[in-house]
Design a protein around this motif. Structure first.
Motif, mmCIF file in Angstrom:
data_model
loop_
_atom_site.group_PDB
_atom_site.id
_atom_site.type_symbol
_atom_site.label_atom_id
_atom_site.label_comp_id
_atom_site.label_asym_id
_atom_site.label_seq_id
_atom_site.Cartn_x
_atom_site.Cartn_y
_atom_site.Cartn_z
ATOM 1 N N TYR A 23 -3.060 9.399 -9.071
ATOM 2 C CA TYR A 23 -3.473 8.339 -8.138
ATOM 3 C C TYR A 23 -2.338 7.341 -7.914
ATOM 4 O O TYR A 23 -2.161 6.834 -6.803
ATOM 5 C CB TYR A 23 -4.717 7.627 -8.658
ATOM 6 N N SER A 24 -1.587 7.056 -8.955
ATOM 7 C CA SER A 24 -0.475 6.106 -8.832
ATOM 8 C C SER A 24 0.526 6.553 -7.781
ATOM 9 O O SER A 24 1.057 5.729 -7.023
ATOM 10 C CB SER A 24 0.238 5.959 -10.176
ATOM 11 N N MET A 25 0.807 7.854 -7.741
ATOM 12 C CA MET A 25 1.787 8.345 -6.761
ATOM 13 C C MET A 25 1.279 8.136 -5.337
ATOM 14 O O MET A 25 2.041 7.773 -4.439
ATOM 15 C CB MET A 25 2.096 9.819 -7.013
ATOM 16 N N GLU A 26 -0.007 8.348 -5.124
ATOM 17 C CA GLU A 26 -0.573 8.112 -3.793
ATOM 18 C C GLU A 26 -0.525 6.635 -3.432
ATOM 19 O O GLU A 26 -0.232 6.270 -2.280
ATOM 20 C CB GLU A 26 -2.010 8.636 -3.722
ATOM 21 N N LEU A 27 -0.816 5.782 -4.409
ATOM 22 C CA LEU A 27 -0.729 4.341 -4.162
ATOM 23 C C LEU A 27 0.699 3.943 -3.795
ATOM 24 O O LEU A 27 0.921 3.150 -2.871
ATOM 25 C CB LEU A 27 -1.173 3.573 -5.413
ATOM 26 N N TRP A 84 -10.191 9.394 -3.529
ATOM 27 C CA TRP A 84 -9.129 8.775 -2.736
ATOM 28 C C TRP A 84 -9.669 8.262 -1.404
ATOM 29 O O TRP A 84 -9.252 7.201 -0.919
ATOM 30 C CB TRP A 84 -7.990 9.758 -2.538
ATOM 31 N N HIS A 85 -10.612 8.971 -0.826
ATOM 32 C CA HIS A 85 -11.243 8.494 0.415
ATOM 33 C C HIS A 85 -11.867 7.120 0.200
ATOM 34 O O HIS A 85 -11.670 6.198 1.023
ATOM 35 C CB HIS A 85 -12.321 9.490 0.861
ATOM 36 N N TYR A 86 -12.609 6.950 -0.896
ATOM 37 C CA TYR A 86 -13.296 5.678 -1.135
ATOM 38 C C TYR A 86 -12.340 4.599 -1.640
ATOM 39 O O TYR A 86 -12.528 3.405 -1.339
ATOM 40 C CB TYR A 86 -14.472 5.895 -2.097
ATOM 41 N N ILE A 87 -11.326 5.005 -2.374
ATOM 42 C CA ILE A 87 -10.322 4.020 -2.804
ATOM 43 C C ILE A 87 -9.619 3.434 -1.577
ATOM 44 O O ILE A 87 -9.465 2.207 -1.443
ATOM 45 C CB ILE A 87 -9.317 4.667 -3.784
ATOM 46 N N LYS A 88 -9.202 4.290 -0.668
ATOM 47 C CA LYS A 88 -8.532 3.803 0.554
ATOM 48 C C LYS A 88 -9.466 2.927 1.396
ATOM 49 O O LYS A 88 -9.024 1.973 2.031
ATOM 50 C CB LYS A 88 -8.032 4.980 1.390
ATOM 51 N N LYS A 89 -10.748 3.265 1.394
ATOM 52 C CA LYS A 89 -11.724 2.500 2.166
ATOM 53 C C LYS A 89 -11.788 1.048 1.712
ATOM 54 O O LYS A 89 -11.943 0.127 2.535
ATOM 55 C CB LYS A 89 -13.096 3.160 2.036
ATOM 56 N N TYR A 90 -11.649 0.810 0.408
ATOM 57 C CA TYR A 90 -11.874 -0.529 -0.133
ATOM 58 C C TYR A 90 -10.606 -1.257 -0.573
ATOM 59 O O TYR A 90 -10.655 -2.464 -0.829
ATOM 60 C CB TYR A 90 -12.838 -0.448 -1.317
ATOM 61 N N LEU A 91 -9.481 -0.568 -0.683
ATOM 62 C CA LEU A 91 -8.258 -1.244 -1.101
ATOM 63 C C LEU A 91 -7.848 -2.324 -0.101
ATOM 64 O O LEU A 91 -8.045 -2.164 1.106
ATOM 65 C CB LEU A 91 -7.106 -0.239 -1.199
ATOM 66 N N PRO A 92 -7.256 -3.414 -0.593
ATOM 67 C CA PRO A 92 -6.645 -4.355 0.351
ATOM 68 C C PRO A 92 -5.497 -3.663 1.081
ATOM 69 O O PRO A 92 -4.985 -2.634 0.625
ATOM 70 C CB PRO A 92 -6.142 -5.483 -0.556
ATOM 71 N N SER A 93 -5.086 -4.211 2.194
ATOM 72 C CA SER A 93 -4.061 -3.556 3.010
ATOM 73 C C SER A 93 -2.695 -3.514 2.337
ATOM 74 O O SER A 93 -1.850 -2.670 2.662
ATOM 75 C CB SER A 93 -3.950 -4.258 4.369
ATOM 76 N N GLU A 94 -2.470 -4.399 1.384
ATOM 77 C CA GLU A 94 -1.207 -4.428 0.648
ATOM 78 C C GLU A 94 -1.423 -5.169 -0.665
ATOM 79 O O GLU A 94 -2.489 -5.748 -0.897
ATOM 80 C CB GLU A 94 -0.121 -5.144 1.473
ATOM 81 N N GLY A 95 -0.412 -5.121 -1.522
ATOM 82 C CA GLY A 95 -0.500 -5.891 -2.758
ATOM 83 C C GLY A 95 -0.153 -5.091 -3.995
ATOM 84 O O GLY A 95 0.399 -3.986 -3.930
ATOM 85 N N THR A 96 -0.509 -5.667 -5.148
ATOM 86 C CA THR A 96 -0.207 -5.072 -6.444
ATOM 87 C C THR A 96 -1.451 -4.371 -6.980
ATOM 88 O O THR A 96 -2.570 -4.890 -6.868
ATOM 89 C CB THR A 96 0.228 -6.151 -7.445
ATOM 90 N N VAL A 97 -1.252 -3.196 -7.570
ATOM 91 C CA VAL A 97 -2.360 -2.404 -8.083
ATOM 92 C C VAL A 97 -2.041 -1.942 -9.505
ATOM 93 O O VAL A 97 -0.937 -1.445 -9.772
ATOM 94 C CB VAL A 97 -2.640 -1.167 -7.198
ATOM 95 N N LEU A 98 -3.013 -2.089 -10.389
ATOM 96 C CA LEU A 98 -2.924 -1.551 -11.743
ATOM 97 C C LEU A 98 -3.656 -0.215 -11.780
ATOM 98 O O LEU A 98 -4.809 -0.121 -11.360
ATOM 99 C CB LEU A 98 -3.572 -2.514 -12.744
ATOM 100 N N ASP A 99 -2.982 0.815 -12.293
ATOM 101 C CA ASP A 99 -3.633 2.095 -12.567
ATOM 102 C C ASP A 99 -3.731 2.213 -14.083
ATOM 103 O O ASP A 99 -2.777 2.591 -14.759
ATOM 104 C CB ASP A 99 -2.833 3.252 -11.962
#
Length: 271
Positions: free
Chosen positions: A51-55, A28-43
């Motif tokens: 992970y979906s709940m955190e997103l 989760w640390h690295y996912i947050k580091k690289y995710l765009p600031s907003e948008g649509t995400v496929l899990d």
């Protein structure tokens, strides 16, 4: 795939990540580091949706897919229970090698943290990554999980009775060559594929991604329960420092081979 579905029908994957929080927290640390600031995400291959709940909590629009219908149902129930259902665009039972219900160039980012564990045929692994590429927008970020072959060899040597048929050197040698593992005991983790670490980046790049980072999700996987209990009993401060150490060492290429899982982070290349 029926044995794999049966395994996940009985296995508590949500509970595993609760009982073994280091993998989740490092990822989760690295996912947050690289995710765009907003948008649509496929899990994709989301299991019960940890992970979906955190997103969803972070404000992303989430689509969840998994091979096992029971886990999709659990994820939908979890979203309702946690008051997060409005953040989800869809919950689908879907095979990672065929995401035909999803549009091309649909997602700003995509997670695939499980499907490659169980695709023993190379052409299926390629299909899954190509489908991930298709549904991700140009320059979209992907997070893909792998299991390293070297770690499973070490695990088999440490506890041969837990990893039959890898309780003989002949079987371990065959596994080292093929990367395929089918458990001899019913109801255990099976139908698995483990990558050689040096194959991961070329595999992803050959299928349309630019590599950003490859990290070890749990470089402390060799620690025993007793060792972890020792640090846990020393208090929250020491456990926090232990987690920070694992986060820092996750990117150390010399430690990737002892991590139970790896996380590839890449960007979809321009056409």
């Amino acid at each position: 795939m029926s044995k794999i579905i049966n395994y996940y029908n009985q296995f508590d994957e949500w509970g595993r990540l609760e009982r073994e929080p280091i993998e989740f927290q490092v990822n989760w640390h690295y996912i947050k580091k690289y995710l765009p600031s907003e948008g649509t995400v496929l899990d994709n291959g989301a299991g019960p949706g940890k992970y979906s709940m955190e997103l969803a909590r972070e404000g992303y629009r989430v689509t969840l897919t998994d091979l096992t219908p029971r886990l999709v149902g659990i994820a939908e129930s979890k979203a309702n229970e946690l008051g997060l259902s409005d953040a989800f665009d869809d919950f689908q039972a879907a095979d990672a090698t065929n995401l035909s219900n999803l549009e091309s160039d649909q997602f700003d980012a995509a997670l695939m943290l499980g499907p490659l564990y169980h695709l023993q045929d190379e052409k299926d692994r390629i299909k899954a990554v190509q489908e991930l590429h298709r549904v991700t927008k140009q320059k979209g970020i992907v997070f893909v999980a792998f299991m390293p072959r070297s770690k499973h060899i070490l695990s088999s040597l440490q506890a041969p009775g837990n990893w039959k048929p890898n309780n003989t050197m002949d079987a371990i040698g065959e596994f080292a060559d093929s990367g395929c593992f089918t458990h001899a005991d019913e109801g255990r983790f099976t139908g698995a594929y483990y990558f050689n670490i040096e194959e991961i980046t070329p595999f992803m790049e050959a299928n349309g991604f630019e590599t950003m980072e490859l990290i070890g999700s749990n470089v402390g996987a060799m620690l025993s329960k007793e060792s972890l209990s020792y640090w846990n009993e020393r208090g929250e401060s020491d456990m926090d420092r232990l987690l920070q150490l694992f986060i820092e060492k996750a990117a150390d290429p010399y430690l990737l081979g002892v991590s139970s899982h790896l996380l590839y982070i890449g960007r979809k290349k321009d056409r």
